[in-house]
Write a protein that holds these residues in place. Structure first.
Motif, PDB file in Angstrom:
ATOM      1  N   LYS A 138      99.174  81.028 -21.546  1.00  0.00           N
ATOM      2  CA  LYS A 138      99.795  79.939 -22.305  1.00  0.00           C
ATOM      3  C   LYS A 138      99.357  79.938 -23.756  1.00  0.00           C
ATOM      4  O   LYS A 138     100.161  79.722 -24.656  1.00  0.00           O
ATOM      5  CB  LYS A 138      99.430  78.590 -21.675  1.00  0.00           C
ATOM      6  CG  LYS A 138     100.067  78.308 -20.348  1.00  0.00           C
ATOM      7  CD  LYS A 138      99.580  76.979 -19.799  1.00  0.00           C
ATOM      8  CE  LYS A 138     100.226  76.639 -18.485  1.00  0.00           C
ATOM      9  NZ  LYS A 138      99.840  77.536 -17.401  1.00  0.00           N
ATOM     10  N   LEU A 139      98.068  80.144 -23.993  1.00  0.00           N
ATOM     11  CA  LEU A 139      97.537  80.028 -25.346  1.00  0.00           C
ATOM     12  C   LEU A 139      97.798  81.252 -26.218  1.00  0.00           C
ATOM     13  O   LEU A 139      98.126  81.119 -27.392  1.00  0.00           O
ATOM     14  CB  LEU A 139      96.024  79.770 -25.293  1.00  0.00           C
ATOM     15  CG  LEU A 139      95.587  78.439 -24.692  1.00  0.00           C
ATOM     16  CD1 LEU A 139      94.072  78.380 -24.592  1.00  0.00           C
ATOM     17  CD2 LEU A 139      96.124  77.277 -25.516  1.00  0.00           C
ATOM     18  N   PHE A 140      97.597  82.433 -25.643  1.00  0.00           N
ATOM     19  CA  PHE A 140      97.602  83.654 -26.457  1.00  0.00           C
ATOM     20  C   PHE A 140      98.667  84.669 -26.065  1.00  0.00           C
ATOM     21  O   PHE A 140      98.783  85.707 -26.707  1.00  0.00           O
ATOM     22  CB  PHE A 140      96.228  84.336 -26.378  1.00  0.00           C
ATOM     23  CG  PHE A 140      95.078  83.396 -26.598  1.00  0.00           C
ATOM     24  CD1 PHE A 140      94.934  82.714 -27.808  1.00  0.00           C
ATOM     25  CD2 PHE A 140      94.146  83.180 -25.606  1.00  0.00           C
ATOM     26  CE1 PHE A 140      93.880  81.847 -28.004  1.00  0.00           C
ATOM     27  CE2 PHE A 140      93.080  82.312 -25.793  1.00  0.00           C
ATOM     28  CZ  PHE A 140      92.952  81.637 -26.995  1.00  0.00           C
ATOM     29  N   GLY A 141      99.402  84.415 -25.000  1.00  0.00           N
ATOM     30  CA  GLY A 141     100.399  85.377 -24.537  1.00  0.00           C
ATOM     31  C   GLY A 141      99.781  86.555 -23.802  1.00  0.00           C
ATOM     32  O   GLY A 141     100.462  87.552 -23.559  1.00  0.00           O
TER      33      GLY A 141
ATOM     34  N   THR B 198      81.134  70.409 -13.695  1.00  0.00           N
ATOM     35  CA  THR B 198      82.105  70.641 -12.620  1.00  0.00           C
ATOM     36  C   THR B 198      83.018  69.447 -12.346  1.00  0.00           C
ATOM     37  O   THR B 198      84.238  69.635 -12.251  1.00  0.00           O
ATOM     38  CB  THR B 198      81.383  71.093 -11.336  1.00  0.00           C
ATOM     39  OG1 THR B 198      80.587  72.241 -11.657  1.00  0.00           O
ATOM     40  CG2 THR B 198      82.355  71.438 -10.237  1.00  0.00           C
ATOM     41  N   PRO B 199      82.497  68.228 -12.212  1.00  0.00           N
ATOM     42  CA  PRO B 199      83.430  67.119 -11.923  1.00  0.00           C
ATOM     43  C   PRO B 199      84.496  66.941 -13.000  1.00  0.00           C
ATOM     44  O   PRO B 199      85.675  66.756 -12.694  1.00  0.00           O
ATOM     45  CB  PRO B 199      82.511  65.893 -11.842  1.00  0.00           C
ATOM     46  CG  PRO B 199      81.164  66.445 -11.490  1.00  0.00           C
ATOM     47  CD  PRO B 199      81.097  67.772 -12.192  1.00  0.00           C
ATOM     48  N   LEU B 200      84.106  67.035 -14.258  1.00  0.00           N
ATOM     49  CA  LEU B 200      85.057  66.881 -15.354  1.00  0.00           C
ATOM     50  C   LEU B 200      86.062  68.031 -15.375  1.00  0.00           C
ATOM     51  O   LEU B 200      87.271  67.812 -15.545  1.00  0.00           O
ATOM     52  CB  LEU B 200      84.312  66.788 -16.687  1.00  0.00           C
ATOM     53  CG  LEU B 200      85.153  66.521 -17.919  1.00  0.00           C
ATOM     54  CD1 LEU B 200      85.882  65.189 -17.796  1.00  0.00           C
ATOM     55  CD2 LEU B 200      84.279  66.541 -19.158  1.00  0.00           C
ATOM     56  N   ALA B 201      85.574  69.253 -15.207  1.00  0.00           N
ATOM     57  CA  ALA B 201      86.462  70.414 -15.173  1.00  0.00           C
ATOM     58  C   ALA B 201      87.483  70.271 -14.047  1.00  0.00           C
ATOM     59  O   ALA B 201      88.674  70.520 -14.235  1.00  0.00           O
ATOM     60  CB  ALA B 201      85.656  71.696 -15.004  1.00  0.00           C
ATOM     61  N   CYS B 202      87.018  69.839 -12.888  1.00  0.00           N
ATOM     62  CA  CYS B 202      87.910  69.700 -11.736  1.00  0.00           C
ATOM     63  C   CYS B 202      88.940  68.597 -11.936  1.00  0.00           C
ATOM     64  O   CYS B 202      90.085  68.733 -11.508  1.00  0.00           O
ATOM     65  CB  CYS B 202      87.090  69.441 -10.481  1.00  0.00           C
ATOM     66  SG  CYS B 202      86.181  70.903  -9.943  1.00  0.00           S
ATOM     67  N   ALA B 203      88.554  67.525 -12.595  1.00  0.00           N
ATOM     68  CA  ALA B 203      89.516  66.447 -12.877  1.00  0.00           C
ATOM     69  C   ALA B 203      90.640  66.968 -13.769  1.00  0.00           C
ATOM     70  O   ALA B 203      91.823  66.705 -13.511  1.00  0.00           O
ATOM     71  CB  ALA B 203      88.811  65.263 -13.538  1.00  0.00           C
ATOM     72  N   GLY B 204      90.296  67.697 -14.810  1.00  0.00           N
ATOM     73  CA  GLY B 204      91.313  68.262 -15.699  1.00  0.00           C
ATOM     74  C   GLY B 204      92.203  69.269 -14.998  1.00  0.00           C
ATOM     75  O   GLY B 204      93.431  69.274 -15.180  1.00  0.00           O
TER      76      GLY B 204
ATOM     77  N   VAL C 162      97.704  71.970 -24.524  1.00  0.00           N
ATOM     78  CA  VAL C 162      96.739  71.166 -23.765  1.00  0.00           C
ATOM     79  C   VAL C 162      96.515  71.787 -22.387  1.00  0.00           C
ATOM     80  O   VAL C 162      95.372  71.943 -21.935  1.00  0.00           O
ATOM     81  CB  VAL C 162      97.196  69.696 -23.645  1.00  0.00           C
ATOM     82  CG1 VAL C 162      96.366  68.938 -22.630  1.00  0.00           C
ATOM     83  CG2 VAL C 162      97.137  69.015 -25.005  1.00  0.00           C
ATOM     84  N   ALA C 163      97.603  72.156 -21.710  1.00  0.00           N
ATOM     85  CA  ALA C 163      97.471  72.774 -20.387  1.00  0.00           C
ATOM     86  C   ALA C 163      96.669  74.065 -20.475  1.00  0.00           C
ATOM     87  O   ALA C 163      95.801  74.326 -19.630  1.00  0.00           O
ATOM     88  CB  ALA C 163      98.849  73.030 -19.782  1.00  0.00           C
ATOM     89  N   GLY C 164      96.932  74.875 -21.495  1.00  0.00           N
ATOM     90  CA  GLY C 164      96.200  76.127 -21.666  1.00  0.00           C
ATOM     91  C   GLY C 164      94.718  75.907 -21.913  1.00  0.00           C
ATOM     92  O   GLY C 164      93.867  76.584 -21.327  1.00  0.00           O
ATOM     93  N   VAL C 165      94.394  74.954 -22.769  1.00  0.00           N
ATOM     94  CA  VAL C 165      92.981  74.654 -23.051  1.00  0.00           C
ATOM     95  C   VAL C 165      92.281  74.146 -21.797  1.00  0.00           C
ATOM     96  O   VAL C 165      91.153  74.561 -21.491  1.00  0.00           O
ATOM     97  CB  VAL C 165      92.857  73.645 -24.221  1.00  0.00           C
ATOM     98  CG1 VAL C 165      91.443  73.095 -24.323  1.00  0.00           C
ATOM     99  CG2 VAL C 165      93.274  74.303 -25.528  1.00  0.00           C
ATOM    100  N   VAL C 166      92.930  73.250 -21.059  1.00  0.00           N
ATOM    101  CA  VAL C 166      92.326  72.722 -19.832  1.00  0.00           C
ATOM    102  C   VAL C 166      92.100  73.850 -18.829  1.00  0.00           C
ATOM    103  O   VAL C 166      91.043  73.925 -18.193  1.00  0.00           O
ATOM    104  CB  VAL C 166      93.196  71.598 -19.226  1.00  0.00           C
ATOM    105  CG1 VAL C 166      92.729  71.247 -17.813  1.00  0.00           C
ATOM    106  CG2 VAL C 166      93.175  70.371 -20.110  1.00  0.00           C
TER     107      VAL C 166
END
Length: 178
Positions: A42-45, A91-97, A73-77
């Motif tokens: 998504k971000l860089f092709g 981990t909890p924050l990463a998993c929520a995103g 945003v989706a690519g960064v997440v």
């Protein structure tokens, strides 16, 4: 159980690494690297992806508007969340995103195909990734992780991450609906 001595001289109990801890490691690594690679599309092709412009057009066609910022945003997440999972960090924050992003993807695929299983576009894969993100939010990364022993792995934070993933997933649905 083994006993170690803290730097202040007090004896502390440590629990050995279990089969569950070892099992969570390949799950986190493969899941995380897969998500990170998908985010770089998504971000860089990279890996045949469309980059922000191409992915943004695709998102626009699926009802997400404006497409390019949502693709970014989706690519960064996906990249940040995936790499965090590999390391077992935040981990909890990463998993929520991750869960929120995958619920948004599930909604887009559902709207496009209306099918759970379908050879050319069912939503089972995206839903599986969302569920894996929520499950890891609750289980935590295991002891073989940079998060091990951190205060944000307390149950209250893991439940909060689970709820945040669901709430952000609903927000992704609303963004698509507007």
């Amino acid at each position: 159980m083994s006993t170690t001595t803290s730097r202040h001289g007090a004896a502390t109990q440590t629990t050995p690494v279990t089969a569950s801890d070892v099992g969570l490691l390949p799950l986190r690594v493969v899941f995380g690297l897969g998500l990170a690679a998908h985010g770089t599309q998504k971000l860089f092709g990279w890996f045949g992806g469309g980059g922000i412009a191409g992915t943004g057009q695709g998102f626009q066609g699926m009802g997400f508007s404006p497409g390019a910022p949502i693709a970014a945003v989706a690519g960064v997440v996906e990249v940040a969340g995936g790499l965090a999972l590999v390391a077992g960090l935040l981990t909890p924050l990463a998993c929520a995103g991750i869960a929120a992003t995958m619920f948004g993807a599930t909604a887009a695929v559902w709207a496009g195909s209306g099918a759970y299983f379908k050879a050319d576009g069912g939503m089972e894969y995206e839903l599986l990734l969302a569920a894996a993100g929520l499950a890891l939010a609750l289980t935590g990364p295991g002891r073989i992780a940079l998060d091990h022993g951190r205060p944000w792995l307390q149950d209250k934070f893991r439940y909060a991450a689970f709820g945040l993933g669901l709430a952000l997933g609903l927000l992704a649905l609303l963004v698509r609906a507007v």
